[in-house]
Every structure is written in structure tokens, then in C-alpha cells.
Scaffold this active site. Structure first.
Site, mmCIF file in Angstrom:
data_model
loop_
_atom_site.group_PDB
_atom_site.id
_atom_site.type_symbol
_atom_site.label_atom_id
_atom_site.label_comp_id
_atom_site.label_asym_id
_atom_site.label_seq_id
_atom_site.Cartn_x
_atom_site.Cartn_y
_atom_site.Cartn_z
ATOM 1 N N GLU A 1 0.929 -1.108 -0.070
ATOM 2 C CA GLU A 1 -0.140 -0.185 -0.080
ATOM 3 C C GLU A 1 0.950 1.311 0.094
ATOM 4 O O GLU A 1 0.294 2.428 -0.102
ATOM 5 C CB GLU A 1 -1.044 0.018 1.290
ATOM 6 N N ASP B 1 19.812 17.999 -32.418
ATOM 7 C CA ASP B 1 20.507 18.644 -33.262
ATOM 8 C C ASP B 1 22.034 19.115 -32.749
ATOM 9 O O ASP B 1 22.205 19.077 -31.793
ATOM 10 C CB ASP B 1 19.693 19.972 -33.519
ATOM 11 N N ASP C 1 14.710 22.544 -30.259
ATOM 12 C CA ASP C 1 14.254 23.704 -30.005
ATOM 13 C C ASP C 1 13.725 24.426 -31.026
ATOM 14 O O ASP C 1 13.160 25.665 -30.962
ATOM 15 C CB ASP C 1 15.309 24.540 -29.609
ATOM 16 N N ASP D 1 11.460 20.611 -35.190
ATOM 17 C CA ASP D 1 11.760 19.420 -34.240
ATOM 18 C C ASP D 1 10.373 19.093 -33.581
ATOM 19 O O ASP D 1 10.588 18.114 -32.948
ATOM 20 C CB ASP D 1 12.446 20.124 -33.096
ATOM 21 N N ASN E 1 6.263 -14.621 2.148
ATOM 22 C CA ASN E 1 5.201 -14.712 3.323
ATOM 23 C C ASN E 1 3.747 -15.677 2.819
ATOM 24 O O ASN E 1 3.168 -16.453 3.830
ATOM 25 C CB ASN E 1 4.277 -13.251 3.684
ATOM 26 N N ASP F 1 5.490 -0.762 7.047
ATOM 27 C CA ASP F 1 5.405 0.253 5.959
ATOM 28 C C ASP F 1 5.970 1.575 6.437
ATOM 29 O O ASP F 1 6.515 2.410 5.648
ATOM 30 C CB ASP F 1 3.801 0.518 5.927
#
Length: 876
Positions: A310, A352, A622, A626, A690, A719
Site C-alpha cells: 500500500e 541537433d 528547439d 523539431d 509470506n 510500512d
């Protein structure tokens, strides 16, 4: 002023085969069929734009120019989202059942668990959201408006109906607008229509027979972008009143899943499959063997909670937001948090060369005639071309305009008058302006790519004499240009044509760019960055292959690449790509490093070709050309100085155009992913182990292996110990290569590492049953397994978090170490605390602690040995 009711337009394509019936305002449609003066009068505006008081009033009336997007959640919404989480609902249900059955202890623990979980996640998500908003605010898109007769740049959101906007190549259309003027204006409307070809727009009235607004040539829509040309327009609709805004309102919140999202989902379903198998079996085995079905049911629900990771959403959110904040300090702004993982997974970076491996600071070094002699006339004509053009000025234009004080010397404004212009586009690779001199002659001045200019030049000027072009002399000129290119110069050509006897209102077209007279060349130098070689070397060390994708010519590109240490065995050219099918291009894209003379579609094809070979591809750009590649890449990277459409298409924005800055971002992406994987590996392997322990114990024990309240308390403490994982460091060796989701490898890790914990669980069972005779003492058994389980689960993260020897060669962060020690201390104290009887614990005999110490040492050694063998056999 108010908008008229909306009219519904016919369904039309939107992307691939999608149809929609979203609405376009009637006012926008009517403006297309109304003359310009009437439209301006309707909006109470002029060519000089709106006044400040009017702007403020309209901003108040219509609100900001923002389309619908995922609204920032209020504190109440965020709290409710955390409460309605399936896991929280399950815990609340378990608490209600515990309360109804009279088990107040379990009810209180579960309630505490719910409250702590909600508060912890709420606080962390609030911090993450705040950080994300602050990062987004660092990057903004602007538009050019005319207000009170002055041109100014304003944020897109401040635009109001009636504003006059100036449009040029590279701009995004800032709202739904009616054109006032246009010159060779071509728009890409693919985001709205799915049509990839650009469409031409003009200011002319639309015929009444045109019904589809998207086909009205004098209307431009928010969401489209300008490929070439210039224009001015009046804003008709803003924000959610635009066509794109109404569309966004219908799809807000929907987004394409990234590889990161898919990986998290795959892991979640893996855990769900564990739970789906485990919980029914635990319920049946305990119910059938103990004949207490209510207890079996509560235990099975508690096991379901215990098996669920969780903390994963919180761990993921905190890791990503922490990574984004860390990257912002290194001048890397993350627009979308999940793109961080893609940045870390990137193994090919396409970019580039201008501004990344070069300075991006172009200097005009030479202006010469066709024989290579310095020529002031070439400089003068080149200057006038750059001065008068109104489109997107590139670095070469800036270099020309900044080359001395030519404006006063040439008396440009006094002796010349601009008549027209033919804007630049990526097909012609040239642009022209037409000026009138004091002799009433119209001079078309054209500058652009050398081969393109030479192709349309039929004459050449030498020492003031105009001669016809001959093939022999043409070859000499080409060789001279190649020599300049080989020295690293970028060369453009300048040509002209004189028109006489023109009309009073002449209109020039691309067809007039013919029969030109070649005047000479302008040579620019964009030197390699001092840091380029270092950055490329570091990216190579971290297994990111850099490929250069440029529209520049191959000789200049090859020279620059060699200077910075990039291998240039063969340069693949755009025309060669045209003749390749997808399979052949995929092979060529992998084997080549440098690509030149590329169009925007070539760049996009190369990105897809690399992806088809299994690469995670980043693209750094840029410019206008592009945008397609930025969208196609797994992670689009741009800079804050980029054109609007490039920034909008990007996932990552660099505040500094440097590969060194990007390299820091890549490492941060891998570091973030590494910490998320730590939790996933630990949670999954622990839960898998487990399964075997709980199933086995349920078969032969005369009581449930652990009380539901103890399972929940164990889960709560464990946790909490993991909440500091985002603060942990990642081993330098783990950062050396790209990392991406591999659910198959994770499954294999679980299968080998998970069962180790079960070995020591069963050893604990044996000790509790036969050393301490707890067959008839369930409380002692429960306490012994609770402590061992908490100790081993908390300890295992320190083994799994590194490929090295834990504690000796690699240590966890101070925060993770502290929470681990704290939780272990709490676990050891609980059997002796005032809460012991309330939780069903009893004091443990001294021998237990000695045996536990031995088991913990053995557990760490065995896990380390298996882990080392696993990584040697299967890799990390």
C-alpha cells in the site's frame, strides 16, 4: 459584449479515425464571413490593439485564456481521493467487522492505521503537487500582441477577445482568431484534424458554401502551429470557448500511459494475482482446520492487507517529486513527473548539433563574392534581407543584424521601402524580401541554402558584371563552398533579381524566385562548446548513445562532430533516407551516428526506426522543425529559449542548453527509478515468501498463525520503516546504464529471493513449537513470529537496496537507517510494553533473542549469497 450561442458542426476526423461533435462558436463562424473592418468594429478594437482599461475589463469578463485541464485538487478532494482508495476501504471494512464482533483492539489499530496512512499520503502528495506547480510555473509560453500601438510579449493566459496578435513561423496559434492579414501563411492543424499536411491561410472572406469551420481559410484555431509565413489576427474566442478548449473539456484527465505507468500497473497486477491465490486458500485452510470461520475470515482479510504494497503510490509520488525538485536545482524542469523514469531509461539521445555540441552563438566571419573576395555588397544585401523579413529570425539573421552598425550606413529606412516578402520554409530552404530603391526598382533579395540558391540562379555577378552561369565555373564555386564547410563554416548564398515596370500593388510569389543573379556567400562560424567533448564522454560512460540529427549540410556537420570526438564513419543524408523502407532505415539508424540534410519528417522516421529496435529514445530540439520528433520520442527535451511549439511538445525543459545539464537529469532519472525498484523488489519478494509461510502454518497449526490485529500492526510498522526510501542513495554502478521496467526480471527475482524469508519463518516455527513448547501457547507463538517477521522484513531492505555487501560496501541513508532501527526497537519493546496484552503479546524468553540474532545473521548471509549468485547469473 457577449458571445452568441454555439453551433454544432458536422462530425469530422480528429487524430486517427476519431470523430467528435464538439462545438465551435457561432461568432467565430460569422467572423469568417464578415469583412475585416466589421469584425474589428464588432470587437471594439483597431489595428493598434486594445487599451489597458479595456483589457482588464475583458480579462475580468472572460477569464484567463486557459483550456480545460486537470484542475488542481482542493484539500477536500485530495482527502476524499485518499479515503476512497480500495485499500483504505478494505481496512475500514475490516475495522467495522472487528467492531461488530466486539474486537475493540483490532478496531483501534485498524483505525490508527487508516488515519496514519491517509495523513501520510495526503501530506506527501500535497508537497508533490505544490512542487510540480512551482516547476511548471518556471516555464511559460508567450504570444506577441499589439496593444496601444505597441508590440509586446505577454503570457498566453493574458490574451482576451479583441486582442490583435502578430503571427510568425514557430508560433502556436494562441486562441481562435480571424486573420486580418497573411503572407504565405501555412499552418499545421494535425492536432485538430489528423491531417499532417500544412494548410494555407489567408485573410480573404470565406464563401458561404464552406460549412466546415476547419476548412475556413481565414480562421486559425488554438492548438495549431505556424510552419511558415506571417500574419496578424484578431482574437475571437479564448480559453474553454475555443474549439480546442471545448475538445479538451471532453477529454480532460485522459492521457497516454507511459512505460512507467505500464510498469507500475504490471507490478500491481502481479501483487493482485498473489492475493487472489493466497487469501481464499488462507481462509479455507484456517476455517476447515480451526472451525472458526469468523476468525478465519478476519485473518484472511488481514493477510490481504499485509500482502498489498500500500505504500507504493506514496513511494512513487515522493520519489518522482523529490527527483523533479532535485533536477530543477540542476536547471532541468520536469513538465510531467512520469517522464523522469523515461529519461533514466533512455539509451539513445538524438539531438541537433546547434546549441548542444556547438555554442549556438553564430558569428558572421566572412562575406565574399563568388570568387572568395570580401564583398560589402553581399553584406548589404544580406543585411536588408534579414532586416525586412518578419518571420522567425534564426541565429544567422541575428548574426547579420549584429554585424556592425549597418542600418545607419545603408540608410535602410530612408533609401529603401519594403514591398513584399516570401517567408522561409523547410522545403525551399530559402527566403526572400522585395524592396523598392530610390530608382523605383523592385529588388528581390534571396538568401538560403547554397545548393538551393545556385539551382535557381541563371546569372552570376563578378566584379560588377553580370554573366551567365556556366557548369565549369559553377563547379569551382561549389568546391569553394565545400572548402569553407570543411573548415567548420556554415555557408549561405545571396542572390537577387531586379523587376522593372511593376504594378502599383504588386504581389510576389515563389515563382518569382527564378532567374536570379548569384551575388556571393556569407560564412558563419558556430564553434564547438568547450564542454561538448566532456558531456559526450560522460553520456557514453553511462551508456547513452548520442546521435546527431541536423538539417545542416554533411561537410560542416562532419567537421564539428569530429572536433568533439563523435565517430563519423558515414553520414546518412536525408535524400538517402527517402529511398529506404522502414526495415532498412531501422538498421541504418542503429549503425550510423550522424545524419544530415534532414527534413522534420526524416527526424521523426529515425526516432520511430530506433524505437522499433527496442531503444528508449530521447530527442532534444528547439526549433519548429523539431516538434514532430519531440512528440514521437519517448522523452522530448527542449530548452526554455525554444519556439513555443517545441516547448509544448516536450516532457523536459532545460534552463541551460547543455548536454552536461541533461546528463545530470539522466542520472537523476535512474536514481529515482532505482529507489522505486528497491521498494518493489523488497515488497514483492517479502510478500511472496509470506505466502509460503502463512499457507504452511495454516495447515499444521491448531490456531491461526498470527492474530489479525498483529498482522495489521506488523504491516503498519513495516510500512512506516519504508517511507524514507526516497531519501536513499543509489550505488554509482547502478547508474552506469539505462534502466527500464522488466516485469519478467522482477518475477524471476521474486522467485529466487522470496522463499529465503520462508526458510527462516519455518525455522522460527520450529523454535517456537519445539524449543519453547508453544503448541498450547498461541500467544507466545504469535509474539515470536511477529518479532522475527518484523525484524527480517525491516532488515531485508538493507540487503536488497544494493548489489554490494550491505553495511560494509554500501550503506543506506541516515533517514532509512533511523526508521529501520526505530521500527526494530519498537518491535522488540512491544512484548514488554503496556500494549502487550492489548495486542495479544507476551514476554519472550532470553534464549529467543539469542536464537533470533543467529537467524538474522544467517538470513543476511544467505540472502547476500543468493543475491550475488543471482546477479552474476542473470545480471542486475
Amino acid at each position: 459584449m457577449s458571445f452568441l450561442p454555439a453551433v454544432k458542426i458536422p462530425t469530422r476526423p480528429l487524430g486517427q479515425g476519431h470523430t467528435t461533435g464538439v462545438q465551435i462558436s457561432k461568432k467565430l463562424v460569422e467572423s469568417a464571413r464578415t469583412d475585416i473592418d466589421s469584425v474589428l468594429a464588432q470587437f471594439d478594437t483597431t489595428a493598434n490593439g486594445l487599451s489597458q482599461p479595456t483589457i482588464e475589463a475583458r480579462l475580468e469578463q472572460y477569464g484567463p485564456n486557459e483550456v480545460a485541464r486537470e484542475k488542481r485538487r482542493t484539500w477536500l478532494m485530495r482527502l476524499w481521493d485518499n479515503i476512497k482508495n480500495p485499500l483504505v476501504i478494505l481496512l475500514i471494512l475490516l475495522g467495522v467487522i472487528s467492531f461488530l464482533t466486539g474486537d475493540m483492539r483490532a478496531t483501534i489499530v485498524i483505525l490508527t492505521m487508516v488515519i496514519l496512512g491517509i495523513i501520510l499520503r495526503y501530506v506527501q502528495e500535497s508537497r508533490a503537487d505544490n512542487a510540480a506547480e512551482q516547476l511548471k510555473a518556471m516555464v511559460r509560453t508567450t504570444t506577441t500582441v499589439i496593444r496601444d500601438g505597441q508590440r509586446k510579449e505577454i503570457p498566453l493566459k493574458d490574451l482576451v477577445p479583441g486582442d490583435i496578435v502578430a503571427l510568425s513561423a514557430g508560433d502556436m496559434i494562441p486562441a481562435d482568431v480571424r486573420l486580418v492579414s497573411a503572407k504565405d501563411l501555412f499552418l499545421n492543424q494535425a492536432a485538430l484534424t489528423g491531417e499532417s499536411l500544412p494548410v494555407e491561410k489567408t485573410q480573404a472572406l470565406v464563401d458561404a458554401s464552406v460549412e466546415n469551420p476547419l476548412e475556413m481559410t481565414n480562421i486559425c484555431f488554438l492548438g495549431s502551429n505556424i510552419e511558415s509565413g506571417t500574419g496578424t489576427a484578431v482574437v475571437v474566442q479564448t480559453g474553454s470557448g475555443t474549439y480546442f478548449g471545448s475538445l479538451a473539456s471532453s477529454i480532460v484527465g485522459q492521457r497516454v500511459l507511459t512505460s512507467f505507468d505500464k510498469g507500475v500497473n504490471q507490478f500491481t497486477w502481479l501483487m493482485i494475482s498473489f492475493i487472489a491465490i493466497m487469501v481464499p486458500l488462507v481462509f479455507l485452510l484456517n476455517g476447515l482446520s480451526k472451525h472458526n470461520w469468523l476468525e478465519a475470515f478476519l485473518f484472511a482479510l488481514a493477510v490481504a492487507v499485509g500482502l498489498t504494497p500500500e505504500m507504493l503510490p506514496m513511494i512513487v509520488t515522493v520519489n518522482l517529486s523529490k527527483g523533479a525538485i532535485s533536477m530543477s536545482k540542476k536547471k532541468v524542469i520536469v513538465k510531467r513527473l512520469n517522464s523522469i523514469q523515461n529519461l533514466g531509461a533512455m539509451d539513445v539521445l538524438c539531438t541537433d548539433k546547434t546549441g548542444t555540441i556547438t555554442e549556438g552563438r553564430i558569428v558572421l566571419e566572412k562575406h565574399m563574392d563568388v570568387k572568395g573576395n570580401p564583398s560589402q555588397r553581399v553584406l548589404d544585401y544580406g543585411y536588408m534581407n534579414s532586416y525586412y523579413q518578419t518571420g522567425l529570425k534564426n541565429l544567422m539573421d541575428e548574426a547579420i543584424l549584429n554585424h556592425g552598425d549597418l542600418n545607419d550606413k545603408l540608410q535602410v529606412d530612408e533609401l529603401y521601402k519594403k514591398i513584399d516578402e516570401l517567408p522561409f520554409d523547410f522545403q525551399r530552404r530559402r527566403m526572400s524580401v522585395i524592396v523598392e530603391n530610390d530608382k523605383d526598382q523592385h529588388i528581390l533579395i534571396c538568401k538560403g541554402a547554397v545548393e538551393e540558391i545556385m539551382h535557381i540562379s541563371t546569372h552570376v555577378e563578378i566584379n560588377g558584371e553580370v554573366l551567365e552561369v556556366t557548369a565549369e565555373h559553377d563547379e569551382h564555386r561549389k568546391r569553394r563552398v565545400r572548402e569553407l564547410n570543411s573548415e567548420g563554416f556554415r555557408v549561405i548564398a545571396v542572390a537577387y533579381r531586379i523587376f522593372t515596370g511593376t504594378d502599383d500593388t504588386p504581389h510576389y510569389t515563389i515563382q518569382d524566385e527564378s532567374d536570379l543573379t548569384l551575388l556571393g556567400y556569407m560564412a558563419f562560424l558556430d564553434p564547438p562548446k568547450a564542454t561538448a567533448s566532456e558531456a559526450l564522454s560522460k553520456l557514453n560512460e553511462h551508456n547513452v548513445a548520442v546521435k546527431i540529427l541536423t538539417g545542416d549540410n554533411d561537410i560542416v556537420t562532419g567537421t564539428i562532430c569530429r572536433q568533439v570526438g563523435l565517430p563519423v564513419d558515414h553520414i546518412l543524408l536525408g535524400p538517402e533516407i527517402e529511398d529506404m523502407d522502414e526495415a532498412k532505415l531501422a538498421e541504418a539508424a542503429e549503425s550510423n551516428t550522424v545524419f544530415a540534410k534532414l527534413s522534420p519528417s526524416h527526424k521523426e522516421r529515425i526516432i520511430h526506426a530506433l524505437q522499433s529496435k527496442g531503444h528508449v529514445v530521447g530527442f532534444m530540439g528547439d526549433g519548429i522543425n523539431d516538434a514532430p520528433a519531440l512528440k514521437a520520442a519517448d522523452v522530448g527535451i527542449s530548452v526554455d529559449t525554444a519556439v513555443d511549439i517545441a516547448k509544448e511538445s516536450s516532457d523536459i525543459i532545460l534552463l541551460e542548453n547543455s548536454l552536461l545539464v541533461l546528463q545530470d537529469g539522466v542520472l537523476e532519472g535512474r536514481r529515482v527509478f532505482g529507489n522505486i525498484v528497491k521498494y518493489i523488489k523488497m515488497a514483492a519478494s517479502s510478500n511472496f515468501g509470506n505466502m509460503f509461510s502463512v499457507l504452511g502454518a495454516s495447515i499444521f497449526l491448531p490456531f491461526v498463525p498470527m492474530l489479525p490485529i498483529q498482522v495489521l500492526t506488523n504491516n503498519l510498522l513495516y510500512d512506516f520503516s519504508q517511507t524514507t526510501i526516497p531519501t536513499d542513495e543509489v550505488d554509482p554502478e547502478w547508474l552506469t546504464r539505462p534502466r527500464k521496467w522488466a516485469i519478467g526480471e522482477l518475477r524471476r527475482f521474486i522467485l529466487f529471493i522470496g522463499p529465503i524469508s520462508s526458510i527462516f519463518d519455518y525455522a522460527t516455527f520450529f523454535i517456537m513449537l519445539y524449543v519453547f513448547s508453544s503448541w498450547t501457547n498461541a500467544d507466545l507463538f504469535h509474539t515470536g513470529w511477529f518479532v522475527e517477521s518484523l525484524f527480517t522484513q525491516t532488515l531485508i531492505i538493507h540487503v536488497i537496496r544494493t548489489n554490494k555487501i550491505p553495511f560494509l560496501q554500501s550503506r543506506a541513508s541516515k533517514a532509512l537507517t533511523f526508521t529501520s532501527v526505530l521500527i526494530v526497537a519498537i518491535g522488540a519493546y512491544l512484548p514488554y510494553s503496556p500494549l502487550a496484552s492489548w495486542l495479544g503479546f507476551v514476554p519472550l524468553p532470553p534464549l529467543y533473542w539469542l536464537l533470533l540474532l543467529g537467524m538474522l545473521v544467517a538470513y543476511v548471509i544467505l540472502t547476500q549469497l543468493i543475491k550475488t549468485w543471482f546477479y552474476r547469473k542473470f545480471g542486475d
